[in-house]
Design an enzyme around this catalytic site. Structure first.
Site, PDB file in Angstrom:
ATOM      1  N   LEU A  87       6.805   9.104  10.565  1.00 11.62           N
ATOM      2  CA  LEU A  87       6.438  10.049  11.628  1.00 11.62           C
ATOM      3  C   LEU A  87       7.338   9.835  12.840  1.00 11.62           C
ATOM      4  O   LEU A  87       7.777   8.710  13.120  1.00 11.62           O
ATOM      5  CB  LEU A  87       4.961   9.849  11.998  1.00 11.62           C
ATOM      6  CG  LEU A  87       4.002  10.241  10.864  1.00 11.62           C
ATOM      7  CD1 LEU A  87       2.616   9.646  11.085  1.00 11.62           C
ATOM      8  CD2 LEU A  87       3.912  11.763  10.717  1.00 11.62           C
ATOM      9  N   HIS A 139      -1.228  -0.584   4.478  1.00 14.39           N
ATOM     10  CA  HIS A 139      -0.002  -0.990   3.772  1.00 14.39           C
ATOM     11  C   HIS A 139      -0.348  -2.139   2.824  1.00 14.39           C
ATOM     12  O   HIS A 139      -1.093  -3.051   3.201  1.00 14.39           O
ATOM     13  CB  HIS A 139       1.071  -1.420   4.773  1.00 14.39           C
ATOM     14  CG  HIS A 139       2.342  -1.818   4.088  1.00 14.39           C
ATOM     15  ND1 HIS A 139       3.206  -0.897   3.523  1.00 14.39           N
ATOM     16  CD2 HIS A 139       2.871  -3.044   3.824  1.00 14.39           C
ATOM     17  CE1 HIS A 139       4.218  -1.524   2.968  1.00 14.39           C
ATOM     18  NE2 HIS A 139       4.038  -2.832   3.137  1.00 14.39           N
TER      19      HIS A 139
HETATM   20  C1  GAR Z   1      -1.464   2.344  -1.350  1.00  8.63           C
HETATM   21  O1  GAR Z   1      -1.267   1.116  -1.998  1.00  8.63           O
HETATM   22  C2  GAR Z   1      -1.052   2.256   0.109  1.00  8.63           C
HETATM   23  O2  GAR Z   1      -1.351   1.021   0.685  1.00  8.63           O
HETATM   24  C3  GAR Z   1       0.440   2.455  -0.005  1.00  8.63           C
HETATM   25  O3  GAR Z   1       0.581   3.487  -0.942  1.00  8.63           O
HETATM   26  C4  GAR Z   1      -0.486   3.399  -1.886  1.00  8.63           C
HETATM   27  C5  GAR Z   1      -1.131   4.761  -1.976  1.00  8.63           C
HETATM   28  O4  GAR Z   1      -2.101   4.770  -2.998  1.00  8.63           O
HETATM   29  N1  GAR Z   1       1.008   2.794   1.277  1.00  8.63           N
HETATM   30  C6  GAR Z   1       2.206   2.382   1.670  1.00  8.63           C
HETATM   31  O5  GAR Z   1       2.967   1.749   0.955  1.00  8.63           O
HETATM   32  C7  GAR Z   1       2.596   2.785   3.081  1.00  8.63           C
HETATM   33  N2  GAR Z   1       3.788   2.124   3.477  1.00  8.63           N
HETATM   34  P1  GAR Z   1      -3.253   5.853  -2.977  1.00  8.63           P
HETATM   35  O6  GAR Z   1      -2.553   7.212  -2.844  1.00  8.63           O
HETATM   36  O7  GAR Z   1      -3.916   5.700  -4.311  1.00  8.63           O
HETATM   37  O8  GAR Z   1      -4.146   5.554  -1.821  1.00  8.63           O
END
Ligand code: GAR
Length: 216
Positions: free
Chosen positions: A95, A111
C-alpha cells in the site's frame, strides 16, 4: 455497545478472513466484518464472504494506472461502507504511504513469521533455512514498509526437526487463525491502539498478546 465496522482485504484463499468471520459470529464479539475487498476476482476468500452474507468487492489492481489510483479506489470503497478498521488478510499488494497515513492506527496485517524476522514471501522457507527453533506469526499495525510496523500480538510455533515448508506453514496457519481474532477483539475493545508510533496494550490484553503454543 456498537460493534467496530471492519473490512478485510484479501488476495487469495482467505482462511484468515474465515477465522475473522467465524469470530465475528460469536455472541458478544466486539467487531463485525462489513466488507471484503479482493484485488483478484478468482480469490477463494470472496466465496467465503458470500457464504457469510458479507458484501464482497473486486478492485483489480491491473485496471488502474498506478498504485495511487488503485489505493484511492480502495479508500473510496472503505469510506463508502463506513469502515473503521482495515484488516489485511493475505492481501499481497504493497500500500502507498498516502493510503497508510490516511488510516492511522486503523490498518493492521497478519504475517506468518515472528517479525521483524523473515519478511516478505517464503517466510517458512526462510525460517527453516535460518534453522530457528521458534517460528510463528505476528499481527501488526501497517506502515508503508513491507511487513513492518508496531507489533500488536505474536504467537510462537516450535519448529520440529521433521518439518518441511508445508508442515510448518500448516501449524503457523493454525496459530494465525487464533491470533488474528484475538488481536481484532483487543483493537475493537480499545485494548490495543497505536500511540506515538507504538502499539499500546492495556488491561487483560497485555497478557493476551504473549506467546502461546497452538498445540496447547
Ligand atoms: C497467511 O499465511 C498470511 O499470514 C500471509 O498470507 C497467507 C494468506 O492466507 N500474509 C503475508 O504473507 C503478508 N505478508 P489466507 O488467504 O488463507 O489467509
Amino acid at each position: 455497545m456498537a460493534k467496530l465496522r471492519v473490512a478485510a482485504l484479501i488476495s487469495g484463499r482467505g482462511s484468515n478472513l474465515q477465522a475473522l468471520l467465524d469470530a465475528c459470529r460469536r455472541p458478544g464479539f466486539p467487531a463485525e466484518i462489513v466488507l471484503v475487498i479482493s484485488n483478484r476476482a478468482e480469490a477463494e476468500g470472496l466465496k467465503r464472504a458470500e457464504r457469510a452474507g458479507v458484501p464482497g468487492l473486486v478492485v483489480d489492481h491491473r485496471s488502474f494506472a498506478d498504485r495511487e489510483a488503485f489505493d484511492a479506489a480502495l479508500d473510496r470503497a472503505l469510506r463508502a461502507a463506513d469502515v473503521q478498521l482495515v484488516c489485511l488478510a493475505g492481501f499481497m499488494r504493497l500500500l502507498t504511504p498516502g493510503f497508510v497515513s490516511a488510516w492511522p492506527g486503523r490498518l493492521v496485517n497478519i504475517h506468518p513469521s515472528l517479525l521483524p524476522s523473515f519478511k516478505g514471501l517464503g517466510s517458512h522457507a526462510q525460517a527453516l533455512a535460518a534453522g530457528v527453533a521458534i517460528h510463528g506469526c505476528t499481527v501488526h499495525f501497517v506502515t508503508s514498509d513491507l511487513d513492518a510496523g508496531p507489533i500488536i500480538a505474536q504467537a510462537a510455533v516450535p519448529v520440529q526437526n521433521t518439518d518441511d515448508e508445508a508442515s510448518l506453514a500448516a501449524r503457523v496457519l493454525e496459530a494465525e487463525h487464533r491470533l488474528y481474532p484475538l488481536a481484532l477483539s483487543m483493537l475493537a475493545e480499545g485494548r490495543a491502539r497505536l500511540e506515538n508510533g507504538r502499539a499500546v496494550l492495556q488491561g487483560r490484553g497485555a497478557a493476551d498478546r504473549m506467546l502461546f503454543n497452538p498445540a496447547d
